[in-house]
Design a protein around this motif. Sequence first.
Motif, short mmCIF file in Angstrom:
data_model
loop_
_atom_site.label_atom_id
_atom_site.label_comp_id
_atom_site.label_asym_id
_atom_site.label_seq_id
_atom_site.Cartn_x
_atom_site.Cartn_y
_atom_site.Cartn_z
N MET A 94 60.98 89.09 54.88
CA MET A 94 60.35 90.21 55.58
C MET A 94 60.59 91.53 54.87
O MET A 94 59.81 92.48 55.05
N ALA A 95 61.64 91.64 54.10
CA ALA A 95 61.94 92.86 53.32
C ALA A 95 61.85 94.12 54.17
O ALA A 95 61.24 95.11 53.80
N LEU A 96 62.50 94.08 55.33
CA LEU A 96 62.38 95.20 56.26
C LEU A 96 63.06 96.48 55.77
O LEU A 96 62.83 97.56 56.33
N GLU A 97 63.87 96.38 54.73
CA GLU A 97 64.48 97.59 54.20
C GLU A 97 63.44 98.58 53.68
O GLU A 97 63.72 99.77 53.50
N ARG A 98 62.22 98.10 53.48
CA ARG A 98 61.15 98.99 53.03
C ARG A 98 60.91 100.13 54.00
O ARG A 98 60.46 101.21 53.62
N ILE A 99 61.21 99.89 55.27
CA ILE A 99 60.91 100.89 56.30
C ILE A 99 61.79 102.13 56.17
O ILE A 99 61.49 103.18 56.73
N LEU A 100 62.89 102.01 55.40
CA LEU A 100 63.77 103.16 55.21
C LEU A 100 63.02 104.34 54.62
O LEU A 100 63.34 105.50 54.89
N ASP A 101 62.01 104.06 53.81
CA ASP A 101 61.29 105.14 53.13
C ASP A 101 60.50 106.04 54.06
O ASP A 101 60.16 107.16 53.72
N CYS A 139 54.37 93.62 66.24
CA CYS A 139 53.66 93.97 65.02
C CYS A 139 53.47 92.69 64.21
O CYS A 139 54.46 92.07 63.83
N SER A 140 52.25 92.34 63.93
CA SER A 140 52.01 91.07 63.25
C SER A 140 52.45 91.11 61.78
O SER A 140 52.76 90.08 61.19
N GLU A 141 52.49 92.30 61.20
CA GLU A 141 52.91 92.43 59.81
C GLU A 141 53.54 93.80 59.58
O GLU A 141 53.51 94.68 60.46
N TYR A 142 54.11 93.97 58.41
CA TYR A 142 54.86 95.18 58.10
C TYR A 142 54.03 96.44 58.28
O TYR A 142 54.52 97.45 58.80
N GLU A 143 52.78 96.40 57.82
CA GLU A 143 51.93 97.59 57.90
C GLU A 143 51.73 98.05 59.34
O GLU A 143 51.64 99.26 59.62
N ASP A 144 51.70 97.11 60.28
CA ASP A 144 51.58 97.47 61.69
C ASP A 144 52.86 98.17 62.18
O ASP A 144 52.80 99.05 63.03
N LEU A 145 54.01 97.75 61.64
CA LEU A 145 55.26 98.41 62.00
C LEU A 145 55.26 99.86 61.55
O LEU A 145 55.71 100.75 62.29
N VAL A 146 54.75 100.11 60.36
CA VAL A 146 54.68 101.48 59.85
C VAL A 146 53.88 102.36 60.81
O VAL A 146 54.29 103.46 61.19
N VAL A 147 52.73 101.85 61.25
CA VAL A 147 51.88 102.60 62.18
C VAL A 147 52.60 102.80 63.51
O VAL A 147 52.59 103.91 64.08
N ALA A 148 53.24 101.75 64.02
CA ALA A 148 53.91 101.82 65.31
C ALA A 148 55.03 102.85 65.30
O ALA A 148 55.22 103.60 66.27
#
Length: 427
Positions: free
Chosen positions: A418-425, A390-399
């Motif tokens: 990267m602030a990956l804790e955002r994905i917890l939501d 995933c090139s960026e965070y938004e791609d991770l959300v989709v994946a």
Amino acid sequence: MNLEQLYTTFLKSAGVCTDTRKLEPNQIFFALSGPNFNGNKFAAAALEQGALAVVIDQAKYKHPVEGTYFLVDDCLIALQELATHHRRALGLPILSLTGSNGKTTTKELIAAILSQKFNLKATRGNYNNHIGVPLTLLSFTSENDFGIVEMGANHQGEIAELATIAEPDFGFITNFGKAHLEGFGGIEGVIKGKSELYRNLASRNKTVFVNQDDPKQMELTEAMDRVLIGAQMTGNKLELVATNPRVVFALNDTEIQSHLIGEHNAKNIRAAIGIGLHFGLSEEQIKTGVESYNPENNRSQWVSKPRNKILLDAYNANPSSMEATLKSFKTLGSQAPKTVILGDMFELGETAAAEHQAIADLANSLNFDRVFLVGANFYAVDAHDGQIKCSEYEDLVVALQQKDVEGHLLLIKGSRGMALERILDIL
């Protein structure tokens, strides 16, 4: 500037502040400046908000509000000099620690243990740089009888500067690892930069705690006053009982169960126990200290969600910590599928491509059920079958919406940016 006059004012104050948005009544405001801001512009506002005094380094900002001004050549240097002066006036013993990995966790463990005996104060959060260290020192009071100061650095000379400010009586380096390679100029630069703490302590005949299993630390401290940390310490026997699912030690006949996982955290706990023993804490006090520490702030923190249990270690990352965490996560005895979400590691300079590829290769060799690689650096690696880039965070959300991970045990790790804790939501 008259340092004694400033210090007299400081003793009457409610402390110091460098941000008018956080200013409390009766504090001294230091008008620090940077490339994109000028703190002097807020001096008058600080006095209007109730500051006891303001420290400025540009004379034109000494008006129009009446109040106590200290005009100095450089506000940052004045802050640092005041901190050293205060440290000397208090005279309490100070332990400073640094290292590539684990320094904040180790600091918190040491504080949890030593607080069973001492009225101590330690570095808050990540206040471990050229501004944070002085602020930490100035937070100490006459009621404290021990201080712990964490020191961070991303280039050579920084630890030397911080140690000169703090003048520690004791020091500890957690390890030399692949962190901030760009600023330090490679692993040899990391060793040279971090061991500036050793050189400062040696110059003042102070004491260093040393991991006796680390040949480089043993070599660098051979001529120093040192306390060795290992399986046998001051007549005590320390045995590592387990690292999975939690780190457990046996200190003589006392079992100590931590809330941390993995061999890398076992080293942090062992260091804290060794330091506790040196300062005369009992087995029960050490047990209470270790078992009271629960990691938070995205550092080896367990988070439970309705669909997943998550090991959140997204405060920071470098090749050394990434490798250790991946290997520890793999050993967890859970029967649930294991998925890892890895974010870019920053400040690696010309080694970035190779280090990110090595982590992708390691993750593949560990046979996780799912691997998500997030960020521009990971997007450039040669991914293995089943690895999702995933090139960026938004791609991770989709994946994650497309790849079901419900019921998986998740590891989330990446650099702070990267602030990956955002994905917890969305989990």
